[in-house]
Design a protein around this motif. Structure first.
Motif, PDB file in Angstrom:
ATOM      1  N   ILE A  24       0.858  -1.188   0.000  1.00 38.41           N
ATOM      2  CA  ILE A  24       0.000   0.000   0.000  1.00 38.41           C
ATOM      3  C   ILE A  24       0.892   1.235   0.000  1.00 38.41           C
ATOM      4  CG2 ILE A  24      -1.784   1.298   1.236  1.00 38.41           C
ATOM      5  CD1 ILE A  24      -2.833  -1.355   0.273  1.00 38.41           C
ATOM      6  N   LYS A  25       0.674   2.120  -0.965  1.00 33.04           N
ATOM      7  CA  LYS A  25       1.464   3.349  -1.057  1.00 33.04           C
ATOM      8  C   LYS A  25       0.935   4.366  -0.043  1.00 33.04           C
ATOM      9  CE  LYS A  25       2.870   6.962  -4.205  1.00 33.04           C
ATOM     10  NZ  LYS A  25       2.663   7.613  -5.496  1.00 33.04           N
ATOM     11  N   PRO A  26       1.816   4.933   0.788  1.00 32.97           N
ATOM     12  CA  PRO A  26       1.360   5.902   1.786  1.00 32.97           C
ATOM     13  C   PRO A  26       0.881   7.204   1.143  1.00 32.97           C
ATOM     14  CG  PRO A  26       3.638   5.247   2.201  1.00 32.97           C
ATOM     15  CD  PRO A  26       3.235   4.653   0.905  1.00 32.97           C
ATOM     16  N   GLU A  27      -0.224   7.719   1.648  1.00 33.94           N
ATOM     17  CA  GLU A  27      -0.701   9.035   1.249  1.00 33.94           C
ATOM     18  C   GLU A  27       0.107  10.070   2.035  1.00 33.94           C
ATOM     19  OE1 GLU A  27      -4.823   8.879   2.259  1.00 33.94           O
ATOM     20  OE2 GLU A  27      -5.259   7.392   0.720  1.00 33.94           O
ATOM     21  N   PRO A  28       0.088  11.338   1.616  1.00 38.03           N
ATOM     22  CA  PRO A  28       0.802  12.364   2.391  1.00 38.03           C
ATOM     23  C   PRO A  28       0.225  12.459   3.805  1.00 38.03           C
ATOM     24  CG  PRO A  28       0.158  13.221   0.247  1.00 38.03           C
ATOM     25  CD  PRO A  28      -0.492  11.873   0.381  1.00 38.03           C
ATOM     26  N   ALA A  29       1.084  12.443   4.800  1.00 39.62           N
ATOM     27  CA  ALA A  29       0.653  12.502   6.199  1.00 39.62           C
ATOM     28  C   ALA A  29       0.537  13.951   6.653  1.00 39.62           C
ATOM     29  CB  ALA A  29       1.646  11.753   7.085  1.00 39.62           C
ATOM     30  N   VAL A  30      -0.657  14.326   7.113  1.00 40.76           N
ATOM     31  CA  VAL A  30      -0.902  15.706   7.536  1.00 40.76           C
ATOM     32  C   VAL A  30      -1.573  15.694   8.902  1.00 40.76           C
ATOM     33  CG1 VAL A  30      -2.002  17.885   6.927  1.00 40.76           C
ATOM     34  CG2 VAL A  30      -1.260  16.336   5.129  1.00 40.76           C
ATOM     35  N   GLY A  31      -1.047  15.052   9.860  1.00 42.45           N
ATOM     36  CA  GLY A  31      -1.651  14.964  11.184  1.00 42.45           C
ATOM     37  C   GLY A  31      -1.117  13.716  11.863  1.00 42.45           C
ATOM     38  N   GLU A  32      -2.003  13.041  12.603  1.00 39.53           N
ATOM     39  CA  GLU A  32      -1.574  11.806  13.246  1.00 39.53           C
ATOM     40  C   GLU A  32      -1.225  10.769  12.185  1.00 39.53           C
ATOM     41  OE1 GLU A  32      -4.352  13.281  14.649  1.00 39.53           O
ATOM     42  OE2 GLU A  32      -3.448  13.823  16.560  1.00 39.53           O
ATOM     43  N   CYS A  33      -0.199  10.009  12.473  1.00 33.00           N
ATOM     44  CA  CYS A  33       0.230   8.987  11.527  1.00 33.00           C
ATOM     45  C   CYS A  33       0.739   7.773  12.280  1.00 33.00           C
ATOM     46  CB  CYS A  33       1.278   9.538  10.569  1.00 33.00           C
ATOM     47  SG  CYS A  33       2.656  10.333  11.370  1.00 33.00           S
ATOM     48  N   VAL A  34       0.933   6.698  11.539  1.00 34.28           N
ATOM     49  CA  VAL A  34       1.409   5.435  12.100  1.00 34.28           C
ATOM     50  C   VAL A  34       2.582   4.970  11.260  1.00 34.28           C
ATOM     51  CG1 VAL A  34       0.795   3.048  12.634  1.00 34.28           C
ATOM     52  CG2 VAL A  34      -0.934   4.828  12.808  1.00 34.28           C
ATOM     53  N   ILE A  35       3.660   4.560  11.915  1.00 30.38           N
ATOM     54  CA  ILE A  35       4.805   4.011  11.200  1.00 30.38           C
ATOM     55  C   ILE A  35       4.623   2.494  11.146  1.00 30.38           C
ATOM     56  CG2 ILE A  35       7.303   3.701  11.185  1.00 30.38           C
ATOM     57  CD1 ILE A  35       7.505   6.413  12.610  1.00 30.38           C
ATOM     58  N   VAL A  36       4.413   1.997   9.930  1.00 31.46           N
ATOM     59  CA  VAL A  36       4.237   0.561   9.706  1.00 31.46           C
ATOM     60  C   VAL A  36       5.417   0.117   8.863  1.00 31.46           C
ATOM     61  CG1 VAL A  36       2.746  -1.227   8.756  1.00 31.46           C
ATOM     62  CG2 VAL A  36       1.726   0.800   9.792  1.00 31.46           C
TER      63      VAL A  36
END
Length: 101
Positions: A24-36
């Motif tokens: 899954i390609k990550p979308e731009p993170a603009v707030g809370e995020c998770v490192i997977v």
């Protein structure tokens, strides 16, 4: 681990989340995020992929709690705040100069 997201119970495991997010390609993170793995994903994207629910059905907090309990790192991405003078200048430019009477 059993957790409730959007009033539905889910059995989540760390390996299950890693497998679901593989490819899954990550979308731009603009707030809370998770490192997977080595990638940073927006928390709502992770919640959508893992639960197969619409993003509007759950809150970011529900997914953050579940991911933190599973051992994922959940940093907040700081939002860049525009200086006040720039936003006023931009608004003035959009409105244009006053018309001559």
């Amino acid at each position: 681990m059993r957790c409730v997201i959007a009033r539905f119970p889910f059995e989540l495991t760390k390996s299950g989340v890693l497998e679901a997010m593989k490819g899954i390609k990550p979308e731009p993170a603009v707030g809370e995020c998770v490192i997977v793995g080595r990638r940073t994903y927006p928390v709502k994207q992770v919640g959508q992929v893992v639960t197969r629910q619409d993003r509007r059905d759950f809150s970011a907090g529900e997914v953050l709690r579940a991911m933190a309990q599973l051992g994922f790192t959940c940093p907040a991405v700081p939002r860049a705040a525009a200086p006040v003078s720039d936003s006023f200048q931009h608004a003035s430019e959009l409105l244009g100069a006053p018309a001559a009477a």
